[in-house]
Design an enzyme around this catalytic site. Structure first.
Site, short mmCIF file in Angstrom:
data_model
loop_
_atom_site.label_atom_id
_atom_site.label_comp_id
_atom_site.label_asym_id
_atom_site.label_seq_id
_atom_site.Cartn_x
_atom_site.Cartn_y
_atom_site.Cartn_z
N TYR A 37 0.84 -1.19 0.00
CA TYR A 37 0.00 0.00 0.00
C TYR A 37 0.88 1.25 0.00
O TYR A 37 1.56 1.55 0.99
CB TYR A 37 -0.92 0.05 1.23
CG TYR A 37 -1.94 -1.06 1.31
CD1 TYR A 37 -2.28 -1.85 0.22
CD2 TYR A 37 -2.61 -1.31 2.51
CE1 TYR A 37 -3.23 -2.85 0.31
CE2 TYR A 37 -3.56 -2.30 2.62
CZ TYR A 37 -3.87 -3.08 1.51
OH TYR A 37 -4.80 -4.07 1.62
N LEU B 7 -18.23 -2.65 1.94
CA LEU B 7 -19.23 -1.77 1.33
C LEU B 7 -19.14 -1.80 -0.19
O LEU B 7 -19.70 -0.93 -0.86
CB LEU B 7 -19.06 -0.33 1.83
CG LEU B 7 -19.23 -0.14 3.34
CD1 LEU B 7 -18.95 1.30 3.74
CD2 LEU B 7 -20.63 -0.54 3.78
N GLN C 289 -16.69 -1.10 -2.11
CA GLN C 289 -16.02 0.15 -2.51
C GLN C 289 -16.99 1.33 -2.57
O GLN C 289 -16.77 2.29 -3.31
CB GLN C 289 -15.28 -0.03 -3.83
CG GLN C 289 -14.11 -1.00 -3.72
CD GLN C 289 -13.19 -0.99 -4.92
OE1 GLN C 289 -13.54 -0.46 -5.98
NE2 GLN C 289 -12.02 -1.58 -4.77
N LEU D 274 -22.59 0.13 -1.70
CA LEU D 274 -23.65 -0.11 -0.73
C LEU D 274 -23.91 1.09 0.17
O LEU D 274 -24.78 1.03 1.04
CB LEU D 274 -23.31 -1.34 0.11
CG LEU D 274 -23.15 -2.63 -0.70
CD1 LEU D 274 -22.63 -3.77 0.17
CD2 LEU D 274 -24.47 -3.02 -1.36
#
Length: 323
Positions: A59, A200, A202, A205
């Site tokens: 990351y 979620l 991304q 939702l």
């Protein structure tokens, strides 16, 4: 906050914090987020009882670990700190070296959970787990985990380690329910954990997007779920989410998170773009869905049939140029 029943030295919060966005340019959050907002998010998470913080060496090419380590500061020992190795040339000495490098970036004396980020298709887990055993022996690593592993590969990793592989980090949400087939039953029966990333989907939702309002963010814009046709197909599910949310005076995102963590073996690691979003995510841990609500959400999710496969690629290309 609620916590998993794992028997680990430190409690693992049912809602954690995923930090892919810390220092990763593809999210487009900018330097102020990395330098200031991320630190405020982590500080507030600790205040609210969040213990699970998940990062990875890949990351931001180490930046996420550094940002998280600085943000935790002297409170680092109260966190259940999880990071991941990308298994390129994952022979035992390299695994050991990379764990030391991650710990140094995090400013940590111990990694509570060290995970294999992906299953290497060419290298079996024996050599990886030899490195993991050595790291556990010297106390640098507490628990070993995997990510994006099938059940068969998860169990093979445990055999290679010779002791439990605590967790498997996989996508799990109302629109990504494959873990229910075998990973969740295995976790329940064996005292293991499923860490749900993208709980979620991304942001699908959250109810923020529809066919007339697609995300501009590069990561989301490249996700087929956000094609106009798929957003339209998701409208029924989003309507049920909104209905349940209204019954709890909550947001759709909170209900989606509450649905994911209702399973006793699951903890979710949503990201957060602001302190306010972090607070909303954490509050989802206190929502108790009724059996009927849980079933209604699951039924609506089962009826969602997104467009997938090769057909999505020309549509993604057209969507990117506004056609």
């Amino acid at each position: 906050m609620r916590y998993l029943s794992t028997g680990t030295d430190k409690q693992i919060s049912k809602i954690g914090l995923g930090t892919w966005q810390f220092g990763s340019r593809e999210w487009g959050y900018g330097s102020q987020y990395a330098d200031e907002v991320a630190q405020a998010i982590v500080g507030r998470a600790l205040e609210l009882g969040v213990t699970l913080f998940d990062t990875a060496e890949i990351y931001g090419f180490g930046r996420s670990e550094r940002i998280l380590g600085r943000a935790l500061g002297e409170k680092r020992e109260s966190a259940f700190l999880a990071t991941k190795i990308l298994p390129v040339l994952p022979v035992a000495p390299v695994v050991e070296q990379r764990a030391v490098a991650s710990a140094n970036r995090l400013g940590a004396h111990r990694l509570d959970l060290y995970q294999v980020h992906q299953a290497n298709p060419l290298v079996r887990d024996g050599t990886i787990m030899r490195g993991m055993r050595a790291l556990q022996r010297v106390g640098l690593v507490g628990e070993v985990g995997v990510s994006n592993y099938s059940l068969q590969r998860w169990r093979a990793a445990e055999d290679a380690l010779g002791s439990p592989v605590l967790s498997n980090q996989v996508p799990y949400s109302l629109v990504a329910r494959a873990p229910e087939q075998d990973l969740l039953p295995y976790a329940s029966s064996q005292g293991r954990v499923v860490l749900a990333y993208s709980p979620l989907a991304q942001g699908l939702l959250s109810g923020r997007y529809d066919s007339g309002n697609r995300p501009a963010n590069r990561v989301r814009a490249g996700n087929p779920l956000f094609l106009p046709e798929n957003l339209q197909r998701a409208s029924e599910l989003l309507a049920v989410l909104a209905e349940v949310a209204a019954a709890h005076s909550a947001t759709s995102a909170q209900i989606a998170l509450a649905w994911v963590i209702r399973h006793p073996a699951v903890a979710a690691i949503p990201g957060a773009s602001s302190v306010e979003q972090l607070e909303r995510n954490v509050a989802a841990a206190e929502i108790d869905l009724t059996d009927d609500q849980y079933q209604a959400l699951g039924d609506a999710a089962a009826r969602f049939r997104p467009l997938t496969g090769p057909a999505v690629f020309p549509r993604l290309a057209r969507a990117r140029i506004g056609r």
